[in-house]
Design an enzyme around this catalytic site. Structure first.
Site, PDB file in Angstrom:
ATOM      1  N   ARG A   1       0.868  -1.186   0.000  1.00 52.31           N
ATOM      2  CA  ARG A   1       0.000   0.000   0.000  1.00 52.31           C
ATOM      3  C   ARG A   1       0.902   1.233   0.000  1.00 52.31           C
ATOM      4  O   ARG A   1       1.904   1.261   0.717  1.00 52.31           O
ATOM      5  CB  ARG A   1      -0.949   0.006   1.217  1.00 52.31           C
ATOM      6  CG  ARG A   1      -1.957  -1.147   1.189  1.00 52.31           C
ATOM      7  CD  ARG A   1      -3.038  -0.974   2.247  1.00 52.31           C
ATOM      8  NE  ARG A   1      -3.975   0.095   1.903  1.00 52.31           N
ATOM      9  CZ  ARG A   1      -4.911   0.557   2.738  1.00 52.31           C
ATOM     10  NH1 ARG A   1      -5.032   0.045   3.956  1.00 52.31           N
ATOM     11  NH2 ARG A   1      -5.731   1.519   2.365  1.00 52.31           N
TER      12      ARG A   1
ATOM     13  N   ASP B   1      -2.458   9.257   7.924  1.00 53.77           N
ATOM     14  CA  ASP B   1      -1.722   8.188   7.257  1.00 53.77           C
ATOM     15  C   ASP B   1      -0.312   8.630   6.897  1.00 53.77           C
ATOM     16  O   ASP B   1       0.600   7.813   6.836  1.00 53.77           O
ATOM     17  CB  ASP B   1      -2.486   7.740   6.007  1.00 53.77           C
ATOM     18  CG  ASP B   1      -3.753   7.008   6.421  1.00 53.77           C
ATOM     19  OD1 ASP B   1      -3.689   5.812   6.669  1.00 53.77           O
ATOM     20  OD2 ASP B   1      -4.803   7.664   6.561  1.00 53.77           O
TER      21      ASP B   1
ATOM     22  N   ASN C   1      -5.032  11.728   4.973  1.00 48.40           N
ATOM     23  CA  ASN C   1      -5.899  10.833   5.758  1.00 48.40           C
ATOM     24  C   ASN C   1      -7.003  10.351   4.823  1.00 48.40           C
ATOM     25  O   ASN C   1      -7.061  10.726   3.647  1.00 48.40           O
ATOM     26  CB  ASN C   1      -6.459  11.576   6.977  1.00 48.40           C
ATOM     27  CG  ASN C   1      -7.145  10.634   7.951  1.00 48.40           C
ATOM     28  OD1 ASN C   1      -6.585   9.621   8.344  1.00 48.40           O
ATOM     29  ND2 ASN C   1      -8.379  10.940   8.318  1.00 48.40           N
ATOM     30  N   LYS C   2      -7.875   9.530   5.356  1.00 52.31           N
ATOM     31  CA  LYS C   2      -8.932   8.907   4.554  1.00 52.31           C
ATOM     32  C   LYS C   2      -9.687   9.934   3.707  1.00 52.31           C
ATOM     33  O   LYS C   2      -9.952  11.045   4.155  1.00 52.31           O
ATOM     34  CB  LYS C   2      -9.878   8.164   5.498  1.00 52.31           C
ATOM     35  CG  LYS C   2     -10.956   7.348   4.840  1.00 52.31           C
ATOM     36  CD  LYS C   2     -10.462   6.406   3.779  1.00 52.31           C
ATOM     37  CE  LYS C   2      -9.476   5.392   4.298  1.00 52.31           C
ATOM     38  NZ  LYS C   2      -8.825   4.635   3.193  1.00 52.31           N
TER      39      LYS C   2
HETATM   40  O1  MRU Z   1      -7.521   2.535   4.210  1.00 50.44           O
HETATM   41  P1  MRU Z   1      -7.379   2.366   5.674  1.00 50.44           P
HETATM   42  O2  MRU Z   1      -8.602   1.885   6.371  1.00 50.44           O
HETATM   43  O3  MRU Z   1      -6.143   1.580   6.049  1.00 50.44           O
HETATM   44  O4  MRU Z   1      -7.166   3.856   6.099  1.00 50.44           O
HETATM   45  C1  MRU Z   1      -6.343   4.265   7.063  1.00 50.44           C
HETATM   46  C2  MRU Z   1      -7.141   4.759   8.158  1.00 50.44           C
HETATM   47  O5  MRU Z   1      -7.597   3.980   8.963  1.00 50.44           O
HETATM   48  C3  MRU Z   1      -7.413   6.159   8.289  1.00 50.44           C
HETATM   49  O6  MRU Z   1      -7.113   6.973   7.242  1.00 50.44           O
HETATM   50  C4  MRU Z   1      -7.067   6.667   9.653  1.00 50.44           C
HETATM   51  O7  MRU Z   1      -7.735   7.837   9.873  1.00 50.44           O
HETATM   52  C5  MRU Z   1      -5.605   6.835   9.883  1.00 50.44           C
HETATM   53  S1  MRU Z   1      -4.896   5.421  10.606  1.00 50.44           S
HETATM   54  C6  MRU Z   1      -4.827   5.789  12.302  1.00 50.44           C
END
Ligand code: MRU
Length: 360
Positions: A90, A241, A251-252
């Protein structure tokens, strides 16, 4: 911890049995199923398929993947292959590359015979540090929540996006740690949990908060701005992230829009950010942070319980409909009130000073 039942661990490493046990998060919250990872390839698959997810947890899984690789074959070639292939799973969360480098650097420098033990030691250290790190984030974040409560004398309304909770980490979560500590300390809090389409990580956050007895309400992603306009949000806390040197926050997907709405409504926007998520090699996050493009199937279907109580999936798009599915976005530092790290609370422009302190 204020949990009504003993909370589940997202990952348990078993050095004697030479394996790692995870909760398969692709099934949450509909079913809790454990999965055994016995090789670095299993760990890579679990990260890629999002059986483990969340920046800190994928870093820890990568570290144990390398430990598993060293137990099997401690040669330079095996180390190189495991590091390279796990890193490719990833692209956005920097904890993955960070954890791999933390493993690779000391391991390559020692005799192969010493590598298996050293690898398990280092991976276990990374896992243990995640717990203390998040607890520290919780302590600093609690100060902010207390301060809002002292001013408003009513439950503090916190909006969060995605799952930066226990399942994204080893314990506590990043964004949820201040919430758990506030709840435990008797500071009344209420959490707006955003759904987080397409993977609906908000369902995992809801599941975690329910277990802890923290008052919360589940809302669709587009509700945030409306709630803010109507004084129903006192603060936003999200996880991260990857954070650039100047404090841009990846972040997401959808986080950026919350930050814009928060700024427009004078609401503080905090990012709970372990320093392991700061990428000091990147200055401007918008062009420089690679954003993962995910599969169309995540957008084209929705999963849930059917009327028989079984997990089932329904398609909502025709096969020919074009889909774009970026997994993350970047919130520019100007919209970030502060970053809550395990080392304290920092304005975005103060982060760069941490570079030498946290270098691995
Ligand atoms: O795609 P994911 O579910 O692995 O996404 C990462 C996350 O869980 C989030 O973006 C989160 O806010 C940061 S990780 C603590």
């Amino acid at each position: 911890m204020p949990f009504t039942t003993k909370p589940l661990k997202s990952l348990i490493a078993d050095r004697i049995a030479n394996r790692v046990v995870i909760i398969d998060q692709t099934l949450l919250p509909f079913a809790v199923e454990r999965k055994i990872l016995s090789s670095w390839q299993d760990c890579a698959e679990a990260i890629r398929a999002m059986r483990v997810r969340g920046a800190p947890l994928i870093g820890v899984t990568a570290a144990f993947g390398i430990a598993l690789a060293m137990s099997k074959d401690a040669t330079d070639e095996s180390l190189f292959t495991a590091c390279r292939d796990i890193a490719a799973t990833r692209p956005t969360a920097v904890n993955l590359a960070w954890a791999i480098e933390r493993m690779r650097r000391p391991l390559i420098a020692i005799d192969p015979a010493a590598r298996p033990d050293a690898a398990w030691d280092e991976a276990s250290k990374i896992a243990a540090e995640d717990e203390t790190c998040n607890q520290q984030i919780g302590i600093y974040g609690l100060g902010i929540i207390r301060e809002i409560y002292a001013r408003t004398h009513r439950p503090v309304n916190i909006l969060t996006h995605c799952n930066a909770g226990r399942m994204a980490c080893l314990d506590w979560g990043t964004a949820t740690a201040p919430i758990y500590l506030a709840h435990q300390a008797g500071v009344p809090v209420h959490v707006w949990v955003e759904e987080t389409r397409p993977r609906n990580q908000g369902l995992i956050t809801e599941w975690e908060l329910a277990q802890a007895g923290v008052p919360h309400t589940y809302v669709v992603d587009n509700s945030g701005g409306h709630l803010m306009q109507h004084n129903k949000v006192d603060m936003v806390i999200v996880g991260v992230d990857r954070v650039s040197r100047r404090g841009d926050v990846a972040n997401k997907i959808g986080t950026y829009l919350k930050a814009l709405a928060a700024r427009d409504n004078g609401i503080p926007f905090y990012a709970a950010a372990p320093t392991s998520s700061i990428d000091f090699s990147i200055e401007d996050g918008v062009p420089e942070i690679e954003i993962e493009e995910r599969d169309r199937s995540e957008v084209a279907a929705i999963r849930g319980w059917d009327s028989n109580g079984s997990i089932s999936e329904v398609r909502i798009l025709k096969a020919e409909t074009a889909v774009s599915n970026p997994g993350f976005d970047v919130t520019p530092s100007r919209l970030v009130t502060a970053l809550i790290t395990e080392r304290g609370i920092f304005m975005p422009n103060q982060l760069a000073a941490l570079a030498t302190e946290v270098a691995i």
